[in-house]
Design an enzyme around this catalytic site. Structure first.
Site, PDB file in Angstrom:
ATOM      1  N   LYS A 269       0.886  -1.176   0.000  1.00 57.97           N
ATOM      2  CA  LYS A 269       0.000   0.000   0.000  1.00 57.97           C
ATOM      3  C   LYS A 269       0.918   1.218   0.000  1.00 57.97           C
ATOM      4  CE  LYS A 269      -1.716   3.044   2.072  1.00 57.97           C
ATOM      5  NZ  LYS A 269      -1.560   4.488   1.726  1.00 57.97           N
TER       6      LYS A 269
ATOM      7  N   GLU B   4      10.443  15.612  15.181  1.00 56.77           N
ATOM      8  CA  GLU B   4      10.808  15.474  13.770  1.00 56.77           C
ATOM      9  C   GLU B   4       9.986  16.470  12.952  1.00 56.77           C
ATOM     10  OE1 GLU B   4       9.614  11.865  11.563  1.00 56.77           O
ATOM     11  OE2 GLU B   4      11.704  11.765  10.927  1.00 56.77           O
TER      12      GLU B   4
ATOM     13  N   GLY C 298       7.001   5.315   8.372  1.00 58.76           N
ATOM     14  CA  GLY C 298       6.149   6.505   8.402  1.00 58.76           C
ATOM     15  C   GLY C 298       6.183   7.162   9.763  1.00 58.76           C
ATOM     16  N   SER C 299       5.049   7.721  10.160  1.00 58.50           N
ATOM     17  CA  SER C 299       5.021   8.536  11.377  1.00 58.50           C
ATOM     18  C   SER C 299       4.843   7.685  12.636  1.00 58.50           C
ATOM     19  CB  SER C 299       3.884   9.551  11.279  1.00 58.50           C
ATOM     20  OG  SER C 299       2.658   8.874  11.185  1.00 58.50           O
TER      21      SER C 299
ATOM     22  N   GLU D  48       9.745   1.642  11.067  1.00 60.07           N
ATOM     23  CA  GLU D  48      10.815   2.632  10.866  1.00 60.07           C
ATOM     24  C   GLU D  48      10.123   3.988  10.895  1.00 60.07           C
ATOM     25  OE1 GLU D  48      12.659   5.271   9.870  1.00 60.07           O
ATOM     26  OE2 GLU D  48      12.865   4.603   7.790  1.00 60.07           O
TER      27      GLU D  48
ATOM     28  N   GLY E 248       2.536   4.376  13.287  1.00 62.04           N
ATOM     29  CA  GLY E 248       3.292   3.192  13.698  1.00 62.04           C
ATOM     30  C   GLY E 248       2.679   2.530  14.923  1.00 62.04           C
TER      31      GLY E 248
ATOM     32  N   CYS F 285      13.811  10.326   6.803  1.00 58.54           N
ATOM     33  CA  CYS F 285      13.748   9.791   8.167  1.00 58.54           C
ATOM     34  C   CYS F 285      15.098   9.896   8.850  1.00 58.54           C
ATOM     35  CB  CYS F 285      13.233   8.364   8.165  1.00 58.54           C
ATOM     36  SG  CYS F 285      13.908   7.373   6.851  1.00 58.54           S
TER      37      CYS F 285
HETATM   38  P1  NAP Z   1       1.960   8.595   7.716  1.00 66.21           P
HETATM   39  O1  NAP Z   1       0.548   9.014   7.835  1.00 66.21           O
HETATM   40  O2  NAP Z   1       2.564   7.792   8.809  1.00 66.21           O
HETATM   41  O3  NAP Z   1       2.062   7.807   6.321  1.00 66.21           O
HETATM   42  C1  NAP Z   1       2.891   6.702   6.051  1.00 66.21           C
HETATM   43  C2  NAP Z   1       2.086   5.597   5.351  1.00 66.21           C
HETATM   44  O4  NAP Z   1       1.135   5.048   6.284  1.00 66.21           O
HETATM   45  C3  NAP Z   1       1.262   6.094   4.177  1.00 66.21           C
HETATM   46  O5  NAP Z   1       1.207   5.072   3.193  1.00 66.21           O
HETATM   47  C4  NAP Z   1      -0.088   6.303   4.811  1.00 66.21           C
HETATM   48  O6  NAP Z   1      -1.147   6.317   3.887  1.00 66.21           O
HETATM   49  C5  NAP Z   1      -0.169   5.107   5.726  1.00 66.21           C
HETATM   50  N1  NAP Z   1      -1.145   5.226   6.802  1.00 66.21           N
HETATM   51  C6  NAP Z   1      -1.652   6.354   7.358  1.00 66.21           C
HETATM   52  N2  NAP Z   1      -2.552   6.044   8.323  1.00 66.21           N
HETATM   53  C7  NAP Z   1      -2.620   4.691   8.371  1.00 66.21           C
HETATM   54  C8  NAP Z   1      -3.360   3.771   9.156  1.00 66.21           C
HETATM   55  N3  NAP Z   1      -4.221   4.177  10.076  1.00 66.21           N
HETATM   56  N4  NAP Z   1      -3.166   2.443   8.948  1.00 66.21           N
HETATM   57  C9  NAP Z   1      -2.295   2.013   8.022  1.00 66.21           C
HETATM   58  N5  NAP Z   1      -1.580   2.836   7.239  1.00 66.21           N
HETATM   59  C10 NAP Z   1      -1.727   4.162   7.400  1.00 66.21           C
HETATM   60  O7  NAP Z   1       2.868   9.821   7.459  1.00 66.21           O
HETATM   61  P2  NAP Z   1       2.390  11.162   6.719  1.00 66.21           P
HETATM   62  O8  NAP Z   1       1.037  11.581   7.187  1.00 66.21           O
HETATM   63  O9  NAP Z   1       2.490  10.923   5.285  1.00 66.21           O
HETATM   64  O10 NAP Z   1       3.473  12.192   7.260  1.00 66.21           O
HETATM   65  C11 NAP Z   1       3.306  12.774   8.546  1.00 66.21           C
HETATM   66  C12 NAP Z   1       4.614  12.829   9.305  1.00 66.21           C
HETATM   67  O11 NAP Z   1       5.159  11.518   9.439  1.00 66.21           O
HETATM   68  C13 NAP Z   1       5.720  13.610   8.622  1.00 66.21           C
HETATM   69  O12 NAP Z   1       5.619  14.972   8.869  1.00 66.21           O
HETATM   70  C14 NAP Z   1       6.954  12.973   9.216  1.00 66.21           C
HETATM   71  O13 NAP Z   1       7.260  13.547  10.449  1.00 66.21           O
HETATM   72  C15 NAP Z   1       6.557  11.536   9.425  1.00 66.21           C
HETATM   73  N6  NAP Z   1       7.053  10.664   8.343  1.00 66.21           N
HETATM   74  C16 NAP Z   1       8.122   9.885   8.588  1.00 66.21           C
HETATM   75  C17 NAP Z   1       8.623   9.084   7.572  1.00 66.21           C
HETATM   76  C18 NAP Z   1       9.822   8.212   7.764  1.00 66.21           C
HETATM   77  O14 NAP Z   1      10.515   7.939   6.808  1.00 66.21           O
HETATM   78  N7  NAP Z   1      10.085   7.724   8.940  1.00 66.21           N
HETATM   79  C19 NAP Z   1       8.029   9.079   6.318  1.00 66.21           C
HETATM   80  C20 NAP Z   1       6.902   9.874   6.104  1.00 66.21           C
HETATM   81  C21 NAP Z   1       6.424  10.651   7.129  1.00 66.21           C
HETATM   82  P3  NAP Z   1      -1.659   7.705   3.237  1.00 66.21           P
HETATM   83  O15 NAP Z   1      -0.675   8.776   3.570  1.00 66.21           O
HETATM   84  O16 NAP Z   1      -1.723   7.364   1.809  1.00 66.21           O
HETATM   85  O17 NAP Z   1      -2.981   8.008   3.823  1.00 66.21           O
END
Ligand code: NAP
Ligand code: MG
Length: 482
Positions: free
Chosen positions: A178, A384, A231-232, A253, A236, A287
């Site tokens: 996904k 972050e 992701g976030s 991660e 997580g 990240c």
């Molecule tokens: P995020 O919401 O954690 O998104 C990461 C992935 O998880 C996306 O594919 C997202 O889908 C999916 N996701 C979101 N809610 C979910 C749920 N309830 N169940 C399963 N999967 C789910 O991150 P973001 O909103 O894009 O970014 C927000 C913050 O996260 C950033 O500002 C940053 O601080 C952090 N971040 C960290 C990393 C890293 O590499 N560690 C990467 C990205 C973001 P959709 O987004 O398609 O809805």
């Protein structure tokens, strides 16, 4: 907009490009100018269920019956196809997530390199024999989990596909991916290349959609045996809770607040490009970005001045202009970063980069900002930001450097700059971090290097050979034969 000729409104399920079950779609925007790019599928629980059962079928039949050597050859074919399509993949990533072309191209090369590495590793993964009681032969088997679920973010789609899907396939799992709704195009292109490499139907399935819908359905599915998430922190936590319902292992991660520690004996001129690049690469949406620069008081003014000089030459602009920084991935991310910047009003603003005069109005641009302060508990030194923002902090001695470096809830990456060999060894031990770099930062991002964190940075390791242990389970066989 047809990535590699395929319809971006489709999902890849069971080897076929299909429309989402509910017929609903999401809109993609080019963050460089705010224009509409295309529609993608808004996958639902129903699509995920179909993808998971297709993966199960592949695992139980053709894919599950492959030898390690056959998997190695599939991955090698995929590597060749990726390299043949480097230009198109790089361009897709640039317009989809705003990555400057050079960085997007580096991600394509990394994706190919992951396939190459895991192609080479697939048939070198083996168990052990264990000396035991008289009359026994005991050995271990490294077996795939079965079906693995992969939820990836928008910041490095190709690199994260490479490290998680590459290792999982090499280990013999069938995958359901996904991708992030903001970064789907290269995931779809990768799926098409996997089809062209003739991976058996169902071995790799890709369902775009929202995290709260398709993503949550994947993490709750009883048909998934392992989940890999990048992701976030908050998502997580939710994924780990969902996985707990089915007692499924997860690799998380979740980013970091990574420090670089510059000692009094550091080669500052060698350090400067690393200090800055680690904060502004991919517009800070990394990240493993280094957002805290800790500097011994005797070199503090020098480092501040030299970093400031570099910042003043940094320019953000359209991804296809290939400048130092592109836009942020979305207006939403820009808002997050701007909200943080407002909270830096009580810090010293040392330097600010610029936005290219021809950057379109509708783009999600933020100029990079270098702050300085002494408050390690400041929100900008603790959370972050995921934007091009770094903060300088002074320290007085090695003990204080260690305390400051470890003074966040994260523990992903750290580096130290010193010519003192004994201090290098002490720091490597004392830094709470999944990776420690000495007199460099990131080591070129090598696919060979195990990666992952502790604390809020998550747990489990991806990349390198180590990832293959995470994507397998260990069986012990004890035979009594007298
Ligand atoms: P995020 O919401 O954690 O998104 C990461 C992935 O998880 C996306 O594919 C997202 O889908 C999916 N996701 C979101 N809610 C979910 C749920 N309830 N169940 C399963 N999967 C789910 O991150 P973001 O909103 O894009 O970014 C927000 C913050 O996260 C950033 O500002 C940053 O601080 C952090 N971040 C960290 C990393 C890293 O590499 N560690 C990467 C990205 C973001 P959709 O987004 O398609 O809805
Ligand atoms: Mg999200």
């Amino acid at each position: 907009m047809k990535p590699l000729g395929i319809d971006p409104q489709h999902c890849l399920i069971d080897g076929e490009w299909v429309s989402p079950a509910n017929g609903e779609y999401l809109q993609l925007v080019n963050p460089s100018d705010g224009t509409h790019l295309c529609e993608i599928a808004r996958g639902s629980a129903e699509d995920i269920a179909r993808a998971v059962s297709a993966a199960r079928k592949a695992y139980d039949t053709e894919w599950g019956a492959t030898t390690a050597l056959q998997r190695s050859r599939y991955l090698a074919r995929l590597k060749d196809l990726i390299l043949q399509n480097t230009d198109e993949l790089a361009r897709l990533e640039s317009i989809d997530v705003g990555k400057p072309l050079t960085q997007a191209r580096a991600d394509v090369i990394a994706l190919a390199r992951y396939m190459e590495f895991y192609a080479g590793a697939a048939d070198k993964l083996h168990g052990q024999t264990i000396p035991y009681l008289d009359g026994y032969t005991v050995y271990t088997l490294r077996e795939p989990h079965g079906v693995t679920g992969h939820i990836i973010p928008w910041n490095y789609p190709m690199q994260i596909i490479g490290r998680s899907i590459g290792a999982s396939l090499a280990a013999g799992n069938a995958c359901v991916l996904k991708p992030a709704e903001e970064a789907c195009l290269t995931a779809l292109a990768f799926a098409e290349l996997a089809r062209q490499a003739e991976l058996p139907a169902g071995t790799l399935n890709v369902v775009p959609g929202l995290g709260a819908e398709a993503g949550a359905a994947l993490t709750r599915s009883k048909g998934v045996d392992h989940i890999s998430f990048t992701g976030s922190v908050n998502v997580g936590k939710e994924i780990q809770r969902n996985a707990a319902e089915n007692i499924v292992p997860v690799t998380l991660e979740l980013g970091g607040k990574s420090p670089q520690v510059v000692f009094d004996d550091a080669d500052v001129d060698a350090a400067i490009p690393f200090l800055v690049n680690a904060g502004i690469q991919n517009a800070g949406q990394t990240c493993s970005a280094s957002s805290r620069i800790l500097v011994h008081k005797s070199r503090y003014d020098e480092v501040t001045e030299k970093m400031a000089a570099r910042y003043s030459s940094l320019v953000a602009g359209p991804a296809l202009k290939d400048l130092d920084l592109g836009p942020l991935v979305s207006q939403r991310q820009k808002q997050i970063v701007e909200d943080y910047l407002k909270q830096g009003a009580d810090l010293q603003t040392v330097a600010v980069g610029s936005i290219h005069p021809e950057a379109p109005e509708g783009g999600a641009y933020t100029a990079p900002v270098l702050f300085a302060g002494t408050q390690s508990d400041h929100i900008l030194a603790q959370q972050e930001i995921f934007g091009p923002v770094q903060m300088l902090l002074p320290f007085h001695d090695e003990d204080e450097a260690v305390t400051l470096a470890n003074a966040t809830d994260f523990g992903l990456v750290a580096s130290c700059w010193t010519r003192d060999g004994a201090r290098q060894m002490r720091m490597a031990k004392k830094l709470r971090s999944g990776q420690v770099f000495i007199n460099n930062y990131g080591a070129g991002g090598g696919v060979e290097l195990p990666f992952g964190g502790s604390g809020l940075s998550g747990h489990g390791r991806e990349k390198g050979f180590e990832a293959l242990y995470g994507f397998t389970t260990l069986k012990t066989v004890a035979a009594l034969h007298g």
